[in-house]
Enzyme design. Structure first.
Site, short mmCIF file in Angstrom:
data_model
loop_
_atom_site.label_atom_id
_atom_site.label_comp_id
_atom_site.label_asym_id
_atom_site.label_seq_id
_atom_site.Cartn_x
_atom_site.Cartn_y
_atom_site.Cartn_z
N GLU A 34 0.84 -1.21 0.00
CA GLU A 34 0.00 0.00 0.00
C GLU A 34 0.87 1.26 0.00
OE1 GLU A 34 -3.94 -0.51 2.58
OE2 GLU A 34 -2.22 -1.60 3.42
N ASP B 255 3.91 1.58 -1.20
CA ASP B 255 4.51 1.76 -2.52
C ASP B 255 3.51 2.32 -3.52
OD1 ASP B 255 6.86 0.87 -1.56
OD2 ASP B 255 6.69 -1.18 -2.34
N SER C 34 33.88 19.09 19.17
CA SER C 34 33.99 17.66 19.47
C SER C 34 33.95 17.49 20.99
CB SER C 34 35.25 17.08 18.86
OG SER C 34 36.35 17.73 19.42
N GLU D 111 24.27 8.88 27.38
CA GLU D 111 23.78 8.46 26.06
C GLU D 111 24.78 7.53 25.39
OE1 GLU D 111 23.38 12.06 23.83
OE2 GLU D 111 22.27 13.04 25.44
N LYS E 132 27.35 6.58 22.52
CA LYS E 132 28.20 7.34 21.59
C LYS E 132 28.20 6.59 20.26
CE LYS E 132 32.65 9.65 21.21
NZ LYS E 132 32.78 9.43 19.79
N ASP F 208 28.90 5.46 16.62
CA ASP F 208 30.16 5.47 15.87
C ASP F 208 29.88 5.66 14.38
OD1 ASP F 208 32.80 5.33 15.30
OD2 ASP F 208 33.01 3.17 15.61
N TYR G 235 21.09 13.72 18.75
CA TYR G 235 21.48 13.81 20.15
C TYR G 235 21.69 15.23 20.67
CZ TYR G 235 25.94 13.48 17.61
OH TYR G 235 26.96 13.64 16.72
N LYS H 214 35.25 6.32 26.27
CA LYS H 214 35.43 5.40 25.14
C LYS H 214 35.65 3.98 25.64
CE LYS H 214 37.20 7.14 21.40
NZ LYS H 214 36.90 7.51 20.04
N CYS I 299 55.99 -5.19 -10.10
CA CYS I 299 55.19 -6.30 -9.58
C CYS I 299 56.09 -7.32 -8.88
CB CYS I 299 54.42 -6.97 -10.71
SG CYS I 299 53.49 -8.40 -10.15
N CYS J 201 55.95 -10.67 -11.14
CA CYS J 201 56.43 -10.81 -12.51
C CYS J 201 57.38 -9.69 -12.94
CB CYS J 201 55.24 -10.89 -13.48
SG CYS J 201 54.39 -9.32 -13.67
N CYS K 267 49.26 -4.22 -11.41
CA CYS K 267 50.20 -4.82 -12.35
C CYS K 267 49.44 -5.01 -13.67
CB CYS K 267 50.69 -6.17 -11.83
SG CYS K 267 51.51 -7.13 -13.12
N CYS L 291 51.23 -12.58 -15.60
CA CYS L 291 51.60 -12.47 -14.19
C CYS L 291 50.99 -13.65 -13.42
CB CYS L 291 51.09 -11.13 -13.66
SG CYS L 291 51.40 -10.90 -11.91
S1 IVH Z 1 27.21 15.50 21.53
C1 IVH Z 1 28.86 19.74 21.55
N1 IVH Z 1 26.27 13.06 21.69
O1 IVH Z 1 31.08 11.99 18.97
C2 IVH Z 1 28.60 18.30 21.69
N2 IVH Z 1 28.09 13.44 20.23
O2 IVH Z 1 33.83 12.62 19.74
C3 IVH Z 1 28.27 17.67 20.45
N3 IVH Z 1 28.79 11.45 18.97
O3 IVH Z 1 31.48 14.87 17.05
C4 IVH Z 1 28.37 16.21 20.44
N4 IVH Z 1 27.29 10.09 19.81
O4 IVH Z 1 30.01 12.98 16.11
C5 IVH Z 1 27.20 13.86 21.13
N5 IVH Z 1 25.28 10.97 21.92
C6 IVH Z 1 26.20 11.77 21.35
C7 IVH Z 1 27.11 11.29 20.39
C8 IVH Z 1 28.06 12.17 19.86
C9 IVH Z 1 28.29 10.21 18.97
C10 IVH Z 1 29.94 11.88 18.15
C11 IVH Z 1 29.79 13.21 17.48
C12 IVH Z 1 30.92 14.07 18.01
C13 IVH Z 1 31.89 13.02 18.45
C14 IVH Z 1 32.84 13.56 19.49
#
Ligand code: IVH
Length: 693
Positions: free
Chosen positions: A37, A39, A84, A114, A116, A118, A225, A314, A408, A411, A426, A432
């Site tokens: 539906e 689509d 960051s 929260e 983090k 990746d 976030y 981390k 290479c 060869c 190569c 080769c």
């Molecule tokens: S807050 C000013 N919250 O981690 C604060 N960052 O190492 C802005 N990241 O550049 C970042 N999860 O790309 C925030 N729950 C989270 C996150 C988060 C991943 C990343 C983000 C940031 C990097 C810093």
């Protein structure tokens, strides 16, 4: 025909409805209509937008399927810089962070914990509830405008609902879920392309693709976030509150958040996710702690690089130091040179690691790698362990830098580099050894010709012995040539030799699409081969197809089309194809489900009459076709045989006799097809009959 006004209203209603379904499906995970539906409605919207292009809005749900091309990503300045986070790796560092905060704030502090994510951070700008721009982090001050690509991400709302402010930015992370990552790398492996080392790299590479259709296909995700706008703290008292509001407007905000007041509570969250992260459908590399109150955040302020009110914890990637002993330069079947590090064996995440990929020349340069270096190796979500750093303090005096080869290693041919690519190749594809052996190994692999009895060092042996120089030579192998061959690794005993000869014979009935895949054309994996064969009847049609024709096939594209053309323009490859044809491989599509069993009756026409002991009437006709013959209904001078069963009409027999056409019995017929079977096919006749009837 709709009036303009009716069309405008219908487009608006459909757009709203589809965006709501998108939200229900991707954010709430509670769909209320079927995919079909959905689509249908999307198709209706797309049709109306084509008919009334003046009503096509940038926030239309049709934008999610992609199609827009970004030739060059415009660099734009961030309204609010993208900072960051400071990193931490231990409880002590978190304790320090909390006590620093307590020096400025002498009331209770609540932390929002929260995941983090990746991936890579993104800034999403909304004006009056519509996504107007998506920008990458870049250097933090300015980034790239990737709006067209970001619009294809289902978890990025294009249009908001509720009491959103007129202008604001949402910050979040674009991730590639493991499922999408595995699928993508699977396809790349098949096509012989370099693999992405981890989902983050894959997400970054995807976001910078020019073709947004491909971005849509790769299924990225987004988690938000952080909210940014002028006077944010007048609207919300806390970060947590702002995220809950954002969720109501349509943003994807993780449910995995906790408000914690003590370091013990914080570590309960950290320890929980350090284990449970392995069950998430996407990668996280730590936990982020943020002071929840905006008032307290303001009091704490920023350093030049990061907020003082937040920190990242981390997780430890399992990593270990070991010594780089030597570097091998491997030559792939397409000629790509891959440097591979040989390491002093070391235990990492449960397995012994001896080798790590060094990707390409840029990678070696970037690390300024020297022989004997002590390197840090990790095993994350990656397939092969990788080197993430060097302990320069341990570099030995006089150590020699690792230099990428220029010729290479197999060869000696001078290597070449394609413009804009980091890889070296190569070009001696025919002479080769590892390239030739690689192609033969690909040819015999299970998903290609499935001549696995030739695996495990036997190809190498036969190549070194001069018995096979290309894949066509395989079909000149005979029991007598193979039997008795041996070295210290492999030996061709009676059974081995017979198995190989049988498997080669059997491979002659491998369907055309797998034969095409087996040829090892660059970029033509299993799926692409199937797609091409669906469009063309036989190899000659493909050989004669132009790049334009080939790239017009859905999902085939220009790059693949070029590879196909290049392959068939090479006279050496054409020679091999001709010899494989002569050997009897399938180079045409089977015309129906009963694939050809032999060509014993090729060019012969039959008239079938009467009833048969071992076949039904249709069954015997199918058998004629399966052996290359043709059925006609009435006898003429062009008929080759009349196949007579019991109770054949006397008129027919008379006619056949008058035209001098041989009348054969069921037993004669079986002898005709049986004879051929004994010499050319290896299947047991019983099986053949069973599968046919
Ligand atoms: S807050 C000013 N919250 O981690 C604060 N960052 O190492 C802005 N990241 O550049 C970042 N999860 O790309 C925030 N729950 C989270 C996150 C988060 C991943 C990343 C983000 C940031 C990097 C810093």
């Amino acid at each position: 025909m709709m009036t303009k006004e009716e069309a405008r209203q219908r487009i608006a209603a459909l757009s709203e409805e589809l965006e709501q379904h998108n939200y229900n499906y991707y954010i709430l995970a509670k769909p209320t209509i079927s995919d079909y539906e959905f689509d249908m409605k999307l198709e209706e919207l797309a049709r109306l937008e084509r008919e009334f292009p003046e009503f096509l809005l940038p926030s239309s749900p049709t934008q999610r399927v992609g199609g827009g091309i970004t030739k060059e990503f415009k660099s734009v300045k961030h309204k609010y810089p993208m900072l960051s986070l400071a990193n931490s790796y231990s409880r002590e560092e978190i304790a320090d962070f909390i006590s620093r905060i307590k020096k400025t704030i002498d009331e209770e502090v609540e932390f929002c914990c929260e995941l983090k994510f990746d991936g890579l951070s993104i800034s999403l700008q909304y004006e009056n509830g519509v996504l107007i721009r998506a920008v990458t982090r870049g250097d933090g001050m300015q980034g790239d405008d990737v709006t067209t690509n970001v619009k294809t991400i289902r978890t990025v709302p294009l249009k908001l609902h509720g009491d959103f402010p007129p202008f604001f930015e949402m910050r979040g992370e674009i991730v590639m879920p493991f499922e999408s990552f595995d699928k993508l790398n699977g396809q790349r492996l098949e096509a012989g392309d370099d693999l992405f080392a981890n989902p983050r790299n894959a997400a970054a590479g995807t976001l910078k693709l020019q073709d947004s259709k491909e971005v849509a296909r790769r299924r990225l995700d987004n988690y938000c976030y952080y909210m940014m706008m002028d006077d944010l703290e007048d609207r919300y008292k806390t970060h947590y509150e702002s995220l809950q509001a954002a969720k109501k407007w349509g943003f994807n905000v993780s449910n995995y958040m906790a408000l914690c007041k003590t370091i013990d509570e914080i570590f309960e969250f950290i320890d929980y996710w350090d284990v449970k992260r392995h069950e998430l459908p996407f990668a996280i590399d730590g936990i982020v702690l943020k002071v929840n109150s905006y008032e307290q955040q303001q009091a704490l302020g920023f350093t030049a690089k990061s907020p003082k009110w937040a920190i990242a914890y981390k997780f430890k990637a399992e990593e270990v130091e070991t010594e780089l002993q030597s570097v091998d330069f491997q030559v792939g079947r397409h000629g790509t040179i891959t440097p591979v590090a040989n390491l002093s064996p070391v235990l990492l995440a449960g397995t012994t690691v001896k080798r790590a990929t060094l990707n390409n020349e840029d990678f070696i340069r970037q690390f300024d790698l020297h022989y004997g270096d002590t390197v840090t190796v990790v095993k994350g979500g990656e397939i092969i362990p990788k080197i993430i750093g060097i302990n320069f303090d341990k570099r030995q005096a006089g150590a020699l830098p690792v230099a990428f080869v220029r010729t290479c290693p197999a060869c000696g041919t001078e290597l070449i580099q394609n413009e804009g690519e980091a890889a070296w190749y190569c070009p001696n594809s025919q002479g080769c050894p590892p390239q030739v052996k690689g192609r033969i190994e690909h040819f015999i692999s299970r998903k290609a010709m499935n001549i696995e009895s030739l695996g495990e060092g036997k190809v190498e042996f036969l190549y070194d012995a001069g018995l096979i120089k290309d894949v066509a030579d395989l079909y000149d192998l005979t029991y007598d040539k193979l039997f008795g061959l041996a070295n210290d690794k492999v030996s061709f005993k009676e059974k081995t030799a017979q198995n190989i000869v049988d498997a080669l014979e059997k491979s002659k009935s491998v369907p055309f699409e797998r034969v095409l895949f087996a040829l090892g054309i660059r970029n033509v994996g299993e799926v692409v081969a199937k797609t091409i064969v669906a469009e063309y009847h036989d190899i000659d049609a493909i050989i004669n197809a132009s790049v334009e024709e080939l790239s017009a096939i859905n999902t085939v594209g220009e790059v693949i089309a070029q590879s196909v053309r290049q392959f068939f323009e090479n006279p050496v490859n054409m020679g091999i194809v001709e010899r494989l044809k002569a050997a009897g491989l399938q180079f045409a599509k089977a015309d129906n489900s009963t694939s050809a069993l032999s060509q014993a009756l090729a060019g012969k026409t039959f008239v079938v009459s009467g009833v048969f002991a071992n076949y039904s009437r249709d069954g015997i006709k199918e058998a004629i076709e399966a052996h290359g013959g043709k059925n006609v209904s009435s006898i003429s001078s062009k008929t080759d045989y009349v196949l007579a069963g019991d109770k054949m009409g006397p008129e027919k027999r008379k006619k056949a006799e008058s035209l001098g056409i041989p009348v054969i019995s069921e037993a004669d017929f079986e002898a005709m097809i049986g004879e051929e079977k004994v010499t050319a096919a290896t299947e047991e006749p019983e099986n053949v009959q069973l599968s046919l009837f």
